[in-house]
Design a protein around this motif. Structure first.
Motif, PDB file in Angstrom:
ATOM      1  N   ASP A 135      -8.249  15.451   3.599  1.00  0.00           N
ATOM      2  CA  ASP A 135      -7.321  14.684   4.440  1.00  0.00           C
ATOM      3  C   ASP A 135      -8.022  13.467   4.984  1.00  0.00           C
ATOM      4  O   ASP A 135      -9.146  13.466   5.309  1.00  0.00           O
ATOM      5  CB  ASP A 135      -6.781  15.557   5.560  1.00  0.00           C
ATOM      6  CG  ASP A 135      -5.620  14.877   6.272  1.00  0.00           C
ATOM      7  OD1 ASP A 135      -5.136  13.850   5.796  1.00  0.00           O
ATOM      8  OD2 ASP A 135      -5.204  15.429   7.286  1.00  0.00           O
ATOM      9  N   THR A 144       0.843  -1.182   0.000  1.00  0.00           N
ATOM     10  CA  THR A 144       0.000   0.000   0.000  1.00  0.00           C
ATOM     11  C   THR A 144       0.884   1.240   0.000  1.00  0.00           C
ATOM     12  O   THR A 144       1.739   1.391   0.865  1.00  0.00           O
ATOM     13  CB  THR A 144      -0.922   0.025   1.232  1.00  0.00           C
ATOM     14  OG1 THR A 144      -1.703  -1.168   1.236  1.00  0.00           O
ATOM     15  CG2 THR A 144      -1.833   1.231   1.211  1.00  0.00           C
ATOM     16  N   ILE A 201      -3.174   4.987  -1.943  1.00  0.00           N
ATOM     17  CA  ILE A 201      -4.100   5.706  -1.072  1.00  0.00           C
ATOM     18  C   ILE A 201      -3.829   7.196  -1.196  1.00  0.00           C
ATOM     19  O   ILE A 201      -2.679   7.632  -1.173  1.00  0.00           O
ATOM     20  CB  ILE A 201      -3.921   5.264   0.393  1.00  0.00           C
ATOM     21  CG1 ILE A 201      -4.251   3.783   0.530  1.00  0.00           C
ATOM     22  CG2 ILE A 201      -4.780   6.108   1.321  1.00  0.00           C
ATOM     23  CD1 ILE A 201      -3.949   3.228   1.885  1.00  0.00           C
ATOM     24  N   GLU A 202      -4.869   7.966  -1.309  1.00  0.00           N
ATOM     25  CA  GLU A 202      -4.757   9.416  -1.391  1.00  0.00           C
ATOM     26  C   GLU A 202      -4.613   9.993   0.005  1.00  0.00           C
ATOM     27  O   GLU A 202      -5.435   9.748   0.877  1.00  0.00           O
ATOM     28  CB  GLU A 202      -6.002   9.983  -2.069  1.00  0.00           C
ATOM     29  CG  GLU A 202      -6.076  11.488  -2.111  1.00  0.00           C
ATOM     30  CD  GLU A 202      -5.003  12.115  -2.980  1.00  0.00           C
ATOM     31  OE1 GLU A 202      -4.297  12.996  -2.466  1.00  0.00           O
ATOM     32  OE2 GLU A 202      -4.864  11.727  -4.141  1.00  0.00           O
ATOM     33  N   ARG A 203      -3.569  10.751   0.246  1.00  0.00           N
ATOM     34  CA  ARG A 203      -3.323  11.374   1.547  1.00  0.00           C
ATOM     35  C   ARG A 203      -4.073  12.686   1.681  1.00  0.00           C
ATOM     36  O   ARG A 203      -4.542  13.070   2.714  1.00  0.00           O
ATOM     37  CB  ARG A 203      -1.820  11.600   1.727  1.00  0.00           C
ATOM     38  CG  ARG A 203      -1.412  12.549   2.838  1.00  0.00           C
ATOM     39  CD  ARG A 203      -1.810  11.988   4.194  1.00  0.00           C
ATOM     40  NE  ARG A 203      -1.257  12.760   5.292  1.00  0.00           N
ATOM     41  CZ  ARG A 203      -1.796  13.838   5.825  1.00  0.00           C
ATOM     42  NH1 ARG A 203      -2.897  14.349   5.334  1.00  0.00           N
ATOM     43  NH2 ARG A 203      -1.248  14.436   6.857  1.00  0.00           N
ATOM     44  N   GLY A 204      -4.153  13.406   0.602  1.00  0.00           N
ATOM     45  CA  GLY A 204      -4.823  14.697   0.634  1.00  0.00           C
ATOM     46  C   GLY A 204      -4.119  15.659  -0.302  1.00  0.00           C
ATOM     47  O   GLY A 204      -3.038  15.383  -0.798  1.00  0.00           O
ATOM     48  N   ASN A 205      -4.739  16.772  -0.528  1.00  0.00           N
ATOM     49  CA  ASN A 205      -4.161  17.804  -1.379  1.00  0.00           C
ATOM     50  C   ASN A 205      -4.181  19.118  -0.635  1.00  0.00           C
ATOM     51  O   ASN A 205      -5.045  19.357   0.198  1.00  0.00           O
ATOM     52  CB  ASN A 205      -4.970  17.960  -2.679  1.00  0.00           C
ATOM     53  CG  ASN A 205      -4.811  16.756  -3.569  1.00  0.00           C
ATOM     54  OD1 ASN A 205      -3.710  16.315  -3.857  1.00  0.00           O
ATOM     55  ND2 ASN A 205      -5.927  16.203  -3.998  1.00  0.00           N
ATOM     56  N   LYS A 244       0.942   5.359   0.177  1.00  0.00           N
ATOM     57  CA  LYS A 244       0.167   6.552   0.502  1.00  0.00           C
ATOM     58  C   LYS A 244       0.807   7.728  -0.225  1.00  0.00           C
ATOM     59  O   LYS A 244       1.970   8.040  -0.020  1.00  0.00           O
ATOM     60  CB  LYS A 244       0.183   6.808   1.997  1.00  0.00           C
ATOM     61  CG  LYS A 244      -0.697   7.980   2.411  1.00  0.00           C
ATOM     62  CD  LYS A 244      -0.567   8.301   3.879  1.00  0.00           C
ATOM     63  CE  LYS A 244      -1.297   7.300   4.711  1.00  0.00           C
ATOM     64  NZ  LYS A 244      -1.307   7.683   6.143  1.00  0.00           N
ATOM     65  N   LYS A 245       0.034   8.361  -1.100  1.00  0.00           N
ATOM     66  CA  LYS A 245       0.562   9.487  -1.868  1.00  0.00           C
ATOM     67  C   LYS A 245       0.797  10.679  -0.953  1.00  0.00           C
ATOM     68  O   LYS A 245      -0.072  11.087  -0.213  1.00  0.00           O
ATOM     69  CB  LYS A 245      -0.410   9.891  -2.975  1.00  0.00           C
ATOM     70  CG  LYS A 245       0.141  10.984  -3.897  1.00  0.00           C
ATOM     71  CD  LYS A 245      -0.888  11.498  -4.850  1.00  0.00           C
ATOM     72  CE  LYS A 245      -1.745  12.576  -4.272  1.00  0.00           C
ATOM     73  NZ  LYS A 245      -1.075  13.778  -3.773  1.00  0.00           N
ATOM     74  N   GLY A 246       2.015  11.203  -1.019  1.00  0.00           N
ATOM     75  CA  GLY A 246       2.329  12.398  -0.233  1.00  0.00           C
ATOM     76  C   GLY A 246       1.618  13.615  -0.790  1.00  0.00           C
ATOM     77  O   GLY A 246       1.318  13.685  -1.983  1.00  0.00           O
ATOM     78  N   GLN A 247       1.374  14.576   0.070  1.00  0.00           N
ATOM     79  CA  GLN A 247       0.688  15.788  -0.368  1.00  0.00           C
ATOM     80  C   GLN A 247       1.506  16.565  -1.390  1.00  0.00           C
ATOM     81  O   GLN A 247       0.964  17.263  -2.219  1.00  0.00           O
ATOM     82  CB  GLN A 247       0.420  16.692   0.828  1.00  0.00           C
ATOM     83  CG  GLN A 247      -0.526  16.093   1.825  1.00  0.00           C
ATOM     84  CD  GLN A 247      -0.528  16.894   3.098  1.00  0.00           C
ATOM     85  OE1 GLN A 247       0.452  16.915   3.821  1.00  0.00           O
ATOM     86  NE2 GLN A 247      -1.631  17.558   3.355  1.00  0.00           N
TER      87      GLN A 247
END
Length: 62
Positions: free
Chosen positions: A62, A18, A48-52, A20-23
């Motif tokens: 988030d 898995t 997995i999307e971490r957030g923008n 997790k994409k960093g912002q």
């Protein structure tokens, strides 16, 4: 997500990895991390999307 040795070691377990994409990273740039795993003969990858954010104080997801 950008540490090659760690990604390869995780991929070599044969389990799902898995990421997790960093912002700070664009969605398009995730292909490089995924490629490191698939090059290690593991097709089990989840992203997995971490957030923008737009700047340091404007988190929108988030």
């Amino acid at each position: 997500m950008r540490q090659t040795d760690l990604l390869v070691a995780a991929a070599e377990t044969g389990k799902c990895v898995t990421l997790k994409k960093g912002q700070f990273l664009s969605p398009e740039s995730m292909k490089f991390a995924v490629q490191k795993i698939t090059d290690s003969k593991n097709e089990k990858v989840a992203i997995i999307e971490r957030g923008n954010s737009f700047g340091y104080t404007d988190m929108i997801v988030d």
